[in-house]
Write a protein that holds these residues in place. Sequence first.
Motif, short mmCIF file in Angstrom:
data_model
loop_
_atom_site.label_atom_id
_atom_site.label_comp_id
_atom_site.label_asym_id
_atom_site.label_seq_id
_atom_site.Cartn_x
_atom_site.Cartn_y
_atom_site.Cartn_z
N VAL A 17 12.25 15.90 7.36
CA VAL A 17 11.09 15.89 6.47
C VAL A 17 11.30 14.84 5.38
O VAL A 17 10.40 14.07 5.07
CB VAL A 17 10.86 17.30 5.87
CG1 VAL A 17 9.93 17.24 4.66
CG2 VAL A 17 10.29 18.25 6.92
N ARG A 18 12.50 14.81 4.81
CA ARG A 18 12.80 13.82 3.75
C ARG A 18 12.72 12.39 4.29
O ARG A 18 12.10 11.53 3.68
CB ARG A 18 14.19 14.07 3.18
CG ARG A 18 14.24 15.14 2.11
CD ARG A 18 15.59 15.15 1.42
NE ARG A 18 16.63 15.85 2.16
CZ ARG A 18 16.78 17.16 2.16
NH1 ARG A 18 15.98 17.93 1.47
NH2 ARG A 18 17.75 17.73 2.85
N GLY A 21 9.16 11.38 5.04
CA GLY A 21 8.22 11.48 3.93
C GLY A 21 7.08 12.44 4.23
O GLY A 21 5.98 12.27 3.72
N LEU A 22 7.35 13.44 5.04
CA LEU A 22 6.33 14.40 5.45
C LEU A 22 6.10 15.42 4.33
O LEU A 22 7.06 15.89 3.71
CB LEU A 22 6.80 15.12 6.72
CG LEU A 22 5.89 16.17 7.31
CD1 LEU A 22 4.71 15.49 7.99
CD2 LEU A 22 6.64 17.03 8.31
N ASP A 23 4.87 15.76 4.08
CA ASP A 23 4.53 16.83 3.14
C ASP A 23 4.46 18.12 3.95
O ASP A 23 3.47 18.36 4.65
CB ASP A 23 3.19 16.54 2.47
CG ASP A 23 2.73 17.66 1.56
OD1 ASP A 23 3.45 18.66 1.40
OD2 ASP A 23 1.62 17.54 1.01
N PRO A 24 5.49 18.97 3.90
CA PRO A 24 5.52 20.14 4.77
C PRO A 24 4.47 21.20 4.43
O PRO A 24 4.12 22.00 5.29
CB PRO A 24 6.93 20.70 4.57
CG PRO A 24 7.36 20.19 3.25
CD PRO A 24 6.67 18.88 3.07
N ILE A 25 3.95 21.16 3.23
CA ILE A 25 2.92 22.13 2.86
C ILE A 25 1.54 21.58 3.21
O ILE A 25 0.70 22.28 3.78
CB ILE A 25 3.01 22.48 1.36
CG1 ILE A 25 4.34 23.17 1.10
CG2 ILE A 25 1.84 23.35 0.92
CD1 ILE A 25 4.68 23.34 -0.35
N GLY A 26 1.32 20.31 2.92
CA GLY A 26 0.02 19.69 3.18
C GLY A 26 -0.22 19.32 4.63
O GLY A 26 -1.36 19.27 5.08
N ASP A 27 0.84 19.06 5.36
CA ASP A 27 0.71 18.63 6.76
C ASP A 27 1.39 19.66 7.66
O ASP A 27 2.46 19.43 8.21
CB ASP A 27 1.35 17.25 6.94
CG ASP A 27 1.14 16.67 8.33
OD1 ASP A 27 0.50 17.34 9.18
OD2 ASP A 27 1.63 15.56 8.58
N ARG A 28 0.74 20.81 7.81
CA ARG A 28 1.31 21.90 8.62
C ARG A 28 1.44 21.49 10.08
O ARG A 28 2.39 21.85 10.74
CB ARG A 28 0.47 23.17 8.49
CG ARG A 28 0.42 23.74 7.09
CD ARG A 28 1.75 24.21 6.60
NE ARG A 28 2.09 25.48 7.21
CZ ARG A 28 3.12 26.20 6.87
NH1 ARG A 28 3.92 25.81 5.93
NH2 ARG A 28 3.39 27.33 7.49
N GLY A 69 8.13 24.98 4.91
CA GLY A 69 6.75 24.76 4.50
C GLY A 69 6.07 25.95 3.85
O GLY A 69 4.86 25.96 3.69
#
Length: 121
Positions: A17-18, A21-28, A69
């Motif tokens: 994820v780091r 650069g994935l947004d784990p909450i916004g991009d489920r 997430g």
Amino acid sequence: MGEEGARILEHEVRELVRRRGLDPIGDRAGLSSLVTDAVGDYATRASAGVVPPLADPAATAQAVTDAVGGFGPLQPYLDDPAIEEVWLNSPSRAANLLSQPGVLTHITLLRDDRAARSVLD
């Protein structure tokens, strides 16, 4: 669920994820895809004896998704529309109140203070 394997997999997913650069909450959907790929890669390495096997890959994938997430072990209760409230009574105990009048269920979710802090941070 194979706790050592779950910890390894969660660490690997957090690192991916780091890096991405994935947004784990916004991009489920992106997180779900990443976890599915990570579980597949992990299973390949486990079959070669490189990492400990996962007792239940599907449950581990859901737990890792919830941890990365969401709110970890609390997430299934937060997602359940029948749960009206979730109370943290201590670092190792929680209670949930169902929408039915007077139904209170005590559950043990967290093993130590670090787990409670990670859920609340």
